[in-house]
Design an enzyme around this catalytic site. Structure first.
Site, PDB file in Angstrom:
ATOM      1  N   CYS A 186       0.849  -1.410  -0.027  1.00  0.00           N
ATOM      2  CA  CYS A 186       0.033   0.083  -0.024  1.00  0.00           C
ATOM      3  C   CYS A 186       0.903   1.201   0.072  1.00  0.00           C
ATOM      4  O   CYS A 186       1.906   1.299  -0.154  1.00  0.00           O
ATOM      5  CB  CYS A 186      -0.978  -0.106   1.001  1.00  0.00           C
ATOM      6  N   GLU A 208      -0.565  -1.905   9.703  1.00  0.00           N
ATOM      7  CA  GLU A 208      -1.425  -2.849  10.122  1.00  0.00           C
ATOM      8  C   GLU A 208      -1.559  -2.264  11.418  1.00  0.00           C
ATOM      9  O   GLU A 208      -0.522  -2.176  12.339  1.00  0.00           O
ATOM     10  CB  GLU A 208      -1.072  -4.332   9.908  1.00  0.00           C
TER      11      GLU A 208
END
Length: 161
Positions: A2, A77
């Site tokens: 990402c 995350e």
């Protein structure tokens, strides 16, 4: 994978910097092929590319508080997001997704910039507080998700890829 990118430029047209941020995000499309998101305001554009892992279809960015005063784009995350979400639900917050990043604006709303101390994980965050008119760039403690930042008299740009 990402990535996030953004430009804050008080001297340029928002359409110009929006085009640049789109180009920055397209340059990392291979890292986040599953989606993109943008936040556009006067002189500020923040964008992201997403590789969907948690809440594949639902966790679209940017994440915002109910009143829209806190906006966050993020990469990474948050390992303890389930516990954080449960704590926030007890305080009356409601969630629309099962994504880990949705806790970010609500944690900021609840704890201010100290919300960072509640996060466990690897992350790069771009967070706008519209009430205080502050833009925060935040990375995890170990720098696993570093943020590259450029500053001049005319432009401020950030990038994580």
């Amino acid at each position: 994978m990402c990535g996030i990118a953004g430009i804050l430029d008080k001297s340029s047209n928002t359409e110009v910097i929006s085009s640049l941020v789109i180009d920055m995000c397209n340059a990392i499309k291979h890292r986040g092929p599953d989606g993109d998101g943008r936040y556009v305001a006067d002189h500020l554009v923040m964008g992201m590319r997403r590789l969907s892992i948690i809440d594949i279809d639902g966790a679209k960015q940017p994440f915002k508080t109910e009143d829209g005063n806190v906006i966050a784009l993020y990469n990474g995350e948050i390992y303890n997001y389930i516990e954080l979400k449960e704590d926030l639900k007890k305080l009356g917050y409601q969630f629309k997704t099962d994504g880990d990043g949705e806790v970010i604006p609500y944690l900021y709303e609840q704890y201010g910039i100290d919300f960072i101390s509640h996060l466990r994980g690897m992350f790069a965050i771009s967070l706008l507080d519209k009430v205080s008119n502050k833009l925060y760039l935040i990375r995890d403690r170990m720098g696993e998700k570093p943020i590259y930042y450029y500053h001049s008299d005319k432009i401020n740009a950030f990038y994580y890829a």
